[in-house]
Every structure is written in C-alpha cells, then in structure tokens.
Design a protein around this motif. Structure first.
Motif, PDB file in Angstrom:
ATOM      1  N   UNK A  67       0.859 -20.971  32.421  1.00  5.27           N
ATOM      2  CA  UNK A  67      -0.680 -20.118  33.083  1.00  5.27           C
ATOM      3  C   UNK A  67      -1.439 -19.920  32.357  1.00  5.27           C
ATOM      4  N   UNK A  68      -2.908 -19.786  31.339  1.00  8.77           N
ATOM      5  CA  UNK A  68      -2.933 -18.642  31.055  1.00  8.77           C
ATOM      6  C   UNK A  68      -4.628 -18.385  32.157  1.00  8.77           C
ATOM      7  N   UNK A  69      -4.590 -16.936  32.183  1.00  9.69           N
ATOM      8  CA  UNK A  69      -5.628 -17.762  32.112  1.00  9.69           C
ATOM      9  C   UNK A  69      -7.235 -17.103  30.907  1.00  9.69           C
ATOM     10  N   UNK A  70      -8.250 -16.925  31.352  1.00  5.89           N
ATOM     11  CA  UNK A  70      -9.457 -17.025  30.283  1.00  5.89           C
ATOM     12  C   UNK A  70      -9.593 -16.318  29.881  1.00  5.89           C
ATOM     13  N   UNK A  71     -10.265 -14.908  30.582  1.00  8.81           N
ATOM     14  CA  UNK A  71     -10.501 -14.116  30.413  1.00  8.81           C
ATOM     15  C   UNK A  71      -9.452 -12.748  30.682  1.00  8.81           C
ATOM     16  N   UNK A  72      -8.440 -12.139  29.318  1.00 12.51           N
ATOM     17  CA  UNK A  72      -7.690 -11.332  28.935  1.00 12.51           C
ATOM     18  C   UNK A  72      -8.516 -10.589  28.142  1.00 12.51           C
ATOM     19  N   UNK A  73      -8.011  -9.139  28.830  1.00 13.52           N
ATOM     20  CA  UNK A  73      -8.578  -8.248  27.663  1.00 13.52           C
ATOM     21  C   UNK A  73      -7.966  -8.531  26.487  1.00 13.52           C
ATOM     22  N   UNK A  74      -8.597  -8.057  25.269  1.00 10.82           N
ATOM     23  CA  UNK A  74      -8.223  -8.059  23.957  1.00 10.82           C
ATOM     24  C   UNK A  74      -7.924  -9.052  23.222  1.00 10.82           C
ATOM     25  N   UNK A  75      -6.869  -9.823  22.971  1.00 14.55           N
ATOM     26  CA  UNK A  75      -6.672 -11.037  22.759  1.00 14.55           C
ATOM     27  C   UNK A  75      -6.997 -12.313  24.466  1.00 14.55           C
ATOM     28  N   UNK A  76      -7.659 -13.391  24.042  1.00 12.41           N
ATOM     29  CA  UNK A  76      -8.359 -13.969  24.826  1.00 12.41           C
ATOM     30  C   UNK A  76      -7.638 -15.338  25.849  1.00 12.41           C
ATOM     31  N   UNK A  77      -7.979 -15.683  26.344  1.00 16.49           N
ATOM     32  CA  UNK A  77      -6.665 -16.839  26.697  1.00 16.49           C
ATOM     33  C   UNK A  77      -7.283 -18.176  25.764  1.00 16.49           C
ATOM     34  N   UNK A  78      -8.238 -17.614  25.233  1.00 21.68           N
ATOM     35  CA  UNK A  78      -8.325 -18.834  24.285  1.00 21.68           C
ATOM     36  C   UNK A  78      -7.764 -18.643  22.989  1.00 21.68           C
ATOM     37  N   UNK A  79      -7.800 -17.908  22.540  1.00 24.18           N
ATOM     38  CA  UNK A  79      -7.318 -17.134  21.218  1.00 24.18           C
ATOM     39  C   UNK A  79      -6.289 -17.338  21.441  1.00 24.18           C
ATOM     40  N   UNK A  80      -5.902 -17.049  22.775  1.00 22.40           N
ATOM     41  CA  UNK A  80      -3.743 -17.335  23.192  1.00 22.40           C
ATOM     42  C   UNK A  80      -3.347 -18.560  22.638  1.00 22.40           C
ATOM     43  N   UNK A  81      -4.849 -19.404  23.136  1.00 26.81           N
ATOM     44  CA  UNK A  81      -3.912 -20.991  22.969  1.00 26.81           C
ATOM     45  C   UNK A  81      -4.359 -21.486  21.936  1.00 26.81           C
ATOM     46  N   UNK A  82      -5.391 -21.444  20.989  1.00 23.19           N
ATOM     47  CA  UNK A  82      -5.631 -20.765  19.759  1.00 23.19           C
ATOM     48  C   UNK A  82      -3.771 -21.055  18.799  1.00 23.19           C
ATOM     49  N   UNK A  83      -4.110 -19.821  18.410  1.00 22.52           N
ATOM     50  CA  UNK A  83      -2.449 -19.170  18.297  1.00 22.52           C
ATOM     51  C   UNK A  83      -1.335 -19.971  18.972  1.00 22.52           C
ATOM     52  N   UNK A  84      -0.659 -20.346  20.015  1.00 25.57           N
ATOM     53  CA  UNK A  84       0.045 -20.937  20.405  1.00 25.57           C
ATOM     54  C   UNK A  84      -0.121 -22.339  19.196  1.00 25.57           C
ATOM     55  N   UNK A  85      -1.371 -23.799  19.057  1.00 25.23           N
ATOM     56  CA  UNK A  85      -1.420 -24.503  18.851  1.00 25.23           C
ATOM     57  C   UNK A  85      -0.819 -24.234  17.273  1.00 25.23           C
ATOM     58  N   UNK A  86      -1.371 -23.106  16.799  1.00 25.51           N
ATOM     59  CA  UNK A  86      -1.273 -22.440  15.449  1.00 25.51           C
ATOM     60  C   UNK A  86       0.132 -22.717  14.752  1.00 25.51           C
ATOM     61  N   UNK A  87       1.316 -21.694  15.535  1.00 23.79           N
ATOM     62  CA  UNK A  87       2.121 -22.464  15.394  1.00 23.79           C
ATOM     63  C   UNK A  87       3.324 -22.563  15.994  1.00 23.79           C
ATOM     64  N   UNK A  88       2.743 -23.743  16.430  1.00 23.34           N
ATOM     65  CA  UNK A  88       3.168 -24.663  17.334  1.00 23.34           C
ATOM     66  C   UNK A  88       3.240 -25.946  15.836  1.00 23.34           C
ATOM     67  N   UNK A  89       2.042 -25.876  15.513  1.00 24.87           N
ATOM     68  CA  UNK A  89       1.699 -27.183  13.509  1.00 24.87           C
ATOM     69  C   UNK A  89       2.684 -26.103  12.800  1.00 24.87           C
ATOM     70  N   UNK A  90       2.378 -25.103  12.264  1.00 23.87           N
ATOM     71  CA  UNK A  90       2.743 -24.568  11.330  1.00 23.87           C
ATOM     72  C   UNK A  90       4.588 -24.253  11.442  1.00 23.87           C
ATOM     73  N   UNK A  91       5.435 -23.870  12.472  1.00 17.79           N
ATOM     74  CA  UNK A  91       6.953 -24.278  12.657  1.00 17.79           C
ATOM     75  C   UNK A  91       7.399 -25.317  13.361  1.00 17.79           C
ATOM     76  N   UNK A  92       6.683 -26.650  13.168  1.00 19.80           N
ATOM     77  CA  UNK A  92       6.939 -27.601  14.556  1.00 19.80           C
ATOM     78  C   UNK A  92       7.705 -27.398  15.101  1.00 19.80           C
ATOM     79  N   UNK A  93       7.261 -27.144  15.712  1.00 19.50           N
ATOM     80  CA  UNK A  93       8.363 -26.454  17.293  1.00 19.50           C
ATOM     81  C   UNK A  93       7.300 -26.979  19.177  1.00 19.50           C
ATOM     82  N   UNK A  94       7.911 -26.702  19.848  1.00 24.65           N
ATOM     83  CA  UNK A  94       7.098 -27.510  20.779  1.00 24.65           C
ATOM     84  C   UNK A  94       6.446 -26.306  21.588  1.00 24.65           C
ATOM     85  N   UNK A  95       4.963 -26.934  22.202  1.00 23.05           N
ATOM     86  CA  UNK A  95       4.324 -26.076  23.015  1.00 23.05           C
ATOM     87  C   UNK A  95       4.188 -27.167  24.612  1.00 23.05           C
ATOM     88  N   UNK A  96       5.163 -25.980  25.872  1.00 26.62           N
ATOM     89  CA  UNK A  96       4.585 -26.943  26.742  1.00 26.62           C
ATOM     90  C   UNK A  96       2.810 -26.880  27.504  1.00 26.62           C
TER      91      UNK A  96
END
Length: 225
Positions: A67-96
């Motif tokens: 559950x991710x809030x969109x407007x988190x100070x600093x790295x926001x929720x959208x940037x977090x999602x982008x980074x999670x997707x990037x890491x998942x692809x790079x590491x071939x890891x599972x993203x729930x």
C-alpha cells in the motif's frame, strides 16, 4: 485437469490469514489506522514512513501486497514504484501487487500507475470495505503471479545446471533453428547438436524440442545466456 486445478485462486476461496502488507505513508495516524484495520482480518501490516526506509530495509517479495501513498515527502510513491519495477527487472526478483492511496488522485495519474502494473488506485480517505476488497483482490493476484514466478525461477535453476554449450544450443532451439542450422551457427556437427538436444530434454524433463520451446515461451533467453 479439474476446473479447480486450472483456475487461478479467487479472492473468495483464498486463505489470506497471516498475509503480509507493507504500508508506506508519511502520516503516522494513517499508518496506524490502516494497520488496525488490516489486523481485523488477521493480516500482518508493516509500517514505513519514507520510501527510502522501505528501499533500504525491506524485501518487497516478502509481502503479499504493498500500500503506497502517492505523496510521500522526498522520494514520492510514484518514484518508489518506478524504482521497485527497475530493481525487479534488474534482479529478476518478484514484485507483489501494488495499491496506491492518494488524497489528490486524478485520471492521468490513475492511468499512469495502472499502465505500469499497479492493481488499484484508491482516493483517501478510502472506504474500509473498498480498501479491504481491493486488498483481497491483490492477494488473489499475488497468489497467481507468485506461483508463475516461482515456476520460472525453478526452471531457470534447472537451466543454470546445463553446461555452457548446452545453454547455447538451448538458445538456438528456442529461437526456432533446426539441427543443421544450429550446427552451422555453433561450428559443431549435427550429431553433436542432437546429443546436446537429448541431454537438454532429459535435464528439463521434456520429450521434444516443441515441448521445450513451449515450456520456455515466457522466459527470455537473456535470463540464461
């Protein structure tokens, strides 16, 4: 195969007790309220104030839903999602499955996150029933996607046990080349290609090249080359 065996888990039939949910939201009152609501279903919430906290200290694959809030100070929720997707692809890891929460949702934002793979987008304050239903659907999606991922991970482990030459032949087979073509590409004899093919089929528990290609159709060769 029976209908039950062939159908993916549904939100109604799935046992979700003890399922783990990450809450990433900078508002402590929101986190606490969500955590108490989730605990009424015997779900296990983990709270994170910042996206950076989650990235530094959590393994996304250990959760059944985020559950991710969109407007988190600093790295926001959208940037977090982008980074999670990037890491998942790079590491071939599972993203729930990811559900976004926002008090400032708009249609372009909703369209963007859903196109990126989020399973839902709810406006704050989310109705309890709508939120619980969305999480239940996410759990059903998680069960199905995690099963597929684990199957692929197991297959990649089997492929990793092949010899380097066998993996080269495997890549050629999956690309649709015939034995003589593979022999020409790899500068080996057709008999050697056939010997490698038989060994590959035995190790991956298939009988023919067609079965082999079908088994690997959802796994890009880049993952084993």
């Amino acid at each position: 195969m029976t209908p039950t065996e062939s159908s993916p888990p549904s939100a109604l039939s799935l046992d979700t007790s003890q399922s783990k949910i990450a809450i990433i939201d900078d508002d402590p009152s929101v986190r606490n309220s969500l955590a108490m609501l989730l605990e009424t279903r015997n779900w296990i919430p983990s709270e994170f104030e910042r996206a950076t906290d989650f990235l530094a200290h959590a393994d996304p694959s250990q959760f059944n839903c985020l559950l991710i809030d969109v407007r988190i100070p600093g790295t926001n929720g959208l940037e977090l999602f982008d980074e999670l997707i990037r890491r998942s692809k790079q590491q071939n890891s599972y993203l729930p499955p990811v559900i976004f929460l926002s008090g400032h949702g708009d249609i372009p934002l909703v369209v963007r996150v859903l196109k990126q793979g989020a399973v839902d987008f709810l406006e704050k304050p989310a109705d309890h029933r709508s939120l619980l239903d969305a999480i239940s659907r996410a759990f059903a999606s998680d069960a199905s996607a995690r099963s597929v991922y684990q199957g692929q991970a197991g297959l990649l482990k089997e492929i990793a046990e092949l010899t380097q030459r066998e993996r080269m032949v495997l890549t050629e087979i999956v690309a649709g080349y015939l034995g003589k073509q593979i022999a020409d590409h790899l500068s080996i004899s057709p008999k050697t290609v056939e010997a490698h093919r038989l060994h590959i089929c035995q190790k991956l528990n298939v009988r023919t090249s067609m079965e082999l290609a079908a088994k690997l159709r959802d796994i890009p060769p880049s993952l084993w080359q």
